[in-house]
Design an enzyme around this catalytic site. Sequence first.
Site, short mmCIF file in Angstrom:
data_model
loop_
_atom_site.label_atom_id
_atom_site.label_comp_id
_atom_site.label_asym_id
_atom_site.label_seq_id
_atom_site.Cartn_x
_atom_site.Cartn_y
_atom_site.Cartn_z
N ASP A 111 -6.91 4.63 -4.69
CA ASP A 111 -7.59 4.48 -3.39
C ASP A 111 -8.22 5.86 -3.12
O ASP A 111 -8.42 6.64 -4.07
CB ASP A 111 -6.59 4.07 -2.28
CG ASP A 111 -7.28 3.67 -0.98
OD1 ASP A 111 -7.87 2.58 -0.92
OD2 ASP A 111 -7.24 4.45 -0.01
N LYS A 127 0.86 -1.19 0.00
CA LYS A 127 0.00 0.00 0.00
C LYS A 127 0.89 1.23 0.00
O LYS A 127 2.04 1.17 0.46
CB LYS A 127 -0.88 0.00 1.25
CG LYS A 127 -2.07 0.92 1.18
CD LYS A 127 -3.24 0.32 0.41
CE LYS A 127 -4.35 1.32 0.20
NZ LYS A 127 -5.53 0.72 -0.42
P1 NDP Z 1 -12.80 8.17 -3.01
O1 NDP Z 1 -11.76 9.15 -2.73
O2 NDP Z 1 -13.30 7.99 -4.38
O3 NDP Z 1 -14.07 8.44 -2.07
C1 NDP Z 1 -13.97 8.47 -0.68
C2 NDP Z 1 -15.30 8.89 -0.11
O4 NDP Z 1 -15.24 8.76 1.31
C3 NDP Z 1 -15.64 10.32 -0.40
O5 NDP Z 1 -17.03 10.46 -0.49
C4 NDP Z 1 -15.08 11.04 0.83
O6 NDP Z 1 -15.67 12.29 1.10
C5 NDP Z 1 -15.40 10.06 1.92
N1 NDP Z 1 -14.43 10.21 3.03
C6 NDP Z 1 -13.08 10.25 2.95
N2 NDP Z 1 -12.53 10.45 4.16
C7 NDP Z 1 -13.57 10.53 5.00
C8 NDP Z 1 -13.68 10.75 6.39
N3 NDP Z 1 -12.58 10.92 7.16
N4 NDP Z 1 -14.91 10.75 6.94
C9 NDP Z 1 -16.02 10.58 6.17
N5 NDP Z 1 -15.98 10.38 4.84
C10 NDP Z 1 -14.78 10.37 4.27
O7 NDP Z 1 -12.24 6.77 -2.41
P2 NDP Z 1 -12.72 5.30 -2.73
O8 NDP Z 1 -14.18 5.27 -2.97
O9 NDP Z 1 -11.80 4.73 -3.72
O10 NDP Z 1 -12.38 4.57 -1.33
C11 NDP Z 1 -13.33 4.47 -0.27
C12 NDP Z 1 -12.93 3.34 0.66
O11 NDP Z 1 -12.88 2.11 -0.06
C13 NDP Z 1 -11.53 3.48 1.31
O12 NDP Z 1 -11.58 2.88 2.59
C14 NDP Z 1 -10.65 2.64 0.40
O13 NDP Z 1 -9.50 2.18 1.04
C15 NDP Z 1 -11.61 1.50 0.10
N6 NDP Z 1 -11.29 0.71 -1.09
C16 NDP Z 1 -11.21 1.30 -2.31
C17 NDP Z 1 -10.94 0.52 -3.43
C18 NDP Z 1 -10.96 1.10 -4.80
O14 NDP Z 1 -10.88 0.31 -5.77
N7 NDP Z 1 -11.08 2.40 -4.99
C19 NDP Z 1 -10.65 -0.91 -3.31
C20 NDP Z 1 -10.86 -1.46 -1.99
C21 NDP Z 1 -11.14 -0.64 -0.92
P3 NDP Z 1 -14.89 13.64 0.69
O15 NDP Z 1 -15.04 13.74 -0.79
O16 NDP Z 1 -15.60 14.69 1.45
O17 NDP Z 1 -13.47 13.45 1.14
#
Ligand code: NDP
Length: 445
Positions: free
Chosen positions: A167, A127
Amino acid sequence: MSNQYVAQTLETVKRRYPGETEFHQAVTEVLESLIPVIEKNKEFEEAGILERIVEPERQIIFRIPWLDDKGRVQVNRGMRIQYNSALGPYKGGIRFHPSVNTSIIKFLGFEQIFKNSLTGLMMGGGKGGADFDPKGKSDNEVMRFCQSFMTELYRHIDADTDVPAGDIGVGGREIGFMFGQYKRIKNIFHGVLTGKGLLYGGSLARTEATGYGCVYFCNEMLKDRKSGFENKKVVISGSGNVAIYAAQKAQSLGAKVIAMSDSSGYVHDADGIKLDVVKRLKEVERKRISEYAAEVKSAQYTEGCSGIWTIPCDVALPCATQNELDGNAAQALVKNGCIAVAEGANMPSTPDAVKVFLDAKISFGPGKAANAGGVATSGLEMSQNSQRLAWTFDEVDAKLHQIMINIHTAAKNAAADYNTPGNLVNGANIAGFIKVARAMIAQGV
Ligand code: NDP
């Protein structure tokens, strides 16, 4: 249940990495569920598997200097944790978020080892990330940052060594800038990153994969309860990559998604979220979720994130970030009749919350199983890149679907084999671990 070998390993981790709370949390959860495996298979202790598996093979921390639009020097900290390569090249995403530190990247890298093992593909765990906040930055600033990040990272990665992906904060735009810089420096065009654009080696269905995969996994849990997504009310946290495509797949299976969020607050739309509006606001205009309520009259916006779990629903899919769902939130979900929770995000439920779900005997799919569809499809992207071929959307989606069914079966069977039937937390940890441990033994110390 306690075990001296597990307790000693946990103690070493806490002593060696003081203050790294997310990392301690992830290691504790995995090691505690491995106790019956360690007791039944003495060769794992004899080969020192636990003390080896908790220590990353390599940790790289570096400076990222870049110039903002005003010509001022900015400096961020970047890192890549190459955790375990027993099953293949290191594989795992890159996160750009101000909260990034070694604890968070280590917890994610550690989880990634077992997740990648569960996919059945040849991928080790790793990571990376930086404490850079892409929010509010211009495209040019993001490009200069990504170029500087890759100007160091390129030395440590390669299509057969370590293959990063996206991510939080790293989507198609950032992957494109990093790929361009890697190619410029190394003069090699190969699959060194996944999540690439479709024009230059990306895989169809990679963008959708984590969200779709989470819903496929959840559907298997619902089938075990003789149920499905049809007419279910679903609450999804986040409105990023994972959340949007989880919502899309849930809707296509007949569910009504009634709430989504971002890090500022959440929207509740009892008529069902209009995903085209969320996609435009988030993917195109990069705006806040509060704008949804300004446009869609049936929706209300509430400031703050945790209240989203008090909305009555049948299925909850936490798809935002770690520790976003605590014990109180879990109790509210259970009290309101929620029957299934599948983690699209990594470790979104706190240990207290996981306990509430397991005690209440609702279906609970831990992230390392439920969100493995993203990295699985990254593995499929690597295969296509090696073959210089591009498969159709349906071909990739069908493979993804089958992988998620297989992961669910593997976790379910392992849970039953080790006397905790239905506990997919234990099942996923055990099934993921055994393959890695056996490969480590085969490869010597
Ligand atoms: P994005 O950046 O596309 O989206 C993240 C989302 O989560 C946004 O809506 C963001 O809001 C919100 N968010 C981020 N930080 C916080 C916080 N501290 N409190 C509340 N909301 C928060 O990321 P992903 O969708 O790619 O990733 C989301 C999760 O999924 C993570 O845990 C990641 O590790 C996991 N994941 C992702 C994969 C992928 O293929 N993308 C694969 C496997 C797991 P805002 O825009 O306001 O920051």
